[in-house]
Motif scaffolding. Structure first.
Motif, PDB file in Angstrom:
ATOM      1  N   ASP A  28       0.839  -1.193   0.000  1.00 34.54           N
ATOM      2  CA  ASP A  28       0.000   0.000   0.000  1.00 34.54           C
ATOM      3  C   ASP A  28       0.876   1.246   0.000  1.00 34.54           C
ATOM      4  O   ASP A  28       1.963   1.266   0.579  1.00 34.54           O
ATOM      5  CB  ASP A  28      -0.898   0.025   1.240  1.00 34.54           C
ATOM      6  N   GLN A  79      -0.970   1.491  -7.494  1.00 35.10           N
ATOM      7  CA  GLN A  79      -2.420   1.305  -7.591  1.00 35.10           C
ATOM      8  C   GLN A  79      -2.852  -0.171  -7.644  1.00 35.10           C
ATOM      9  O   GLN A  79      -4.042  -0.477  -7.642  1.00 35.10           O
ATOM     10  CB  GLN A  79      -2.964   2.045  -8.827  1.00 35.10           C
ATOM     11  N   SER A  80      -1.907  -1.091  -7.753  1.00 34.02           N
ATOM     12  CA  SER A  80      -2.184  -2.538  -7.728  1.00 34.02           C
ATOM     13  C   SER A  80      -3.106  -3.011  -8.848  1.00 34.02           C
ATOM     14  O   SER A  80      -3.858  -3.965  -8.675  1.00 34.02           O
ATOM     15  CB  SER A  80      -2.779  -2.957  -6.376  1.00 34.02           C
TER      16      SER A  80
END
Length: 204
Positions: A28, A79-80
């Motif tokens: 994150d 942003q994954s």
């Protein structure tokens, strides 16, 4: 320590282990987004135009993949998520490969595809996808896609749960690197001459 206390501690450890496994993914970030140095921050930064070419008339002769990962689209950093468009002329293949950092969700938007993956017990799972079908390739497992129709093209869109899913092509990794020929010959239970013949197919 009583047996009951031991069982409770074992259960707690198991729960934390499961939670740790299930939370694996891109780390994150502590900001809304990551902006590279010397970048003008406006709407253009959050826009990717690299897929426009797939809507232009073309005559592809070989499989082609166009990616929107953080390498091509820096706004994805942190942003994954990432995307890829896979174009398959008739009879073409996306050779066996893995994505070490993400599962892949493949959506067939044109034509049909033979797809499959192999799990860690060496069991093969295959499917024939038609237009509109979606298939998931679990994270890190070897998989492939093949357009068996020699007359019609196929197109698919892949979504990843990582801004940089990574791709390890099995044939290229084995035969287009400097792994010793003797090692490969032993691994494939063949001879060095056969390995060298295979390597010629990957020579520039």
């Amino acid at each position: 320590m009583s047996s009951t206390t031991f069982k409770v501690l074992t259960l707690i450890i198991s729960v934390f282990t499961i939670m740790q496994i299930s939370s694996a993914g891109d780390p994150d970030i502590l900001t809304d987004f990551i902006v590279p140095p010397n970048t003008t921050l406006d709407g253009n930064f959050f826009t990717f135009t690299g897929f426009r070419s797939i809507f232009s008339p073309n005559t592809l002769s070989a499989f082609k993949v166009q990616k929107a990962s953080k390498a091509e689209f820096p706004a994805l950093d942190g942003q994954s998520v990432s995307y890829a468009v896979l174009e398959f002329p008739g009879g073409s293949i996306n050779p066996p490969h893995t994505h070490p950092r993400s599962a892949e969700l493949l959506f067939t938007v044109q034509g049909s595809l033979q797809v499959g993956f192999v799990d860690t017990t060496n069991k093969l799972f295959t499917q024939t996808l038609q237009t509109g079908d979606v298939f998931v390739f679990p994270k890190g497992l070897v998989h492939f896609q093949y357009n068996s129709d020699t007359q019609k093209p196929a197109v698919a869109i892949s979504a990843f749960g990582s801004a940089s899913a990574g791709t390890v092509s099995i044939p290229s990794t084995l035969f287009n690197t400097t792994i010793d020929d003797n090692v490969l010959a032993l691994a494939f239970k063949t001879n060095v001459a056969t390995i060298q013949t295979l390597k010629k197919g990957f020579a520039p």
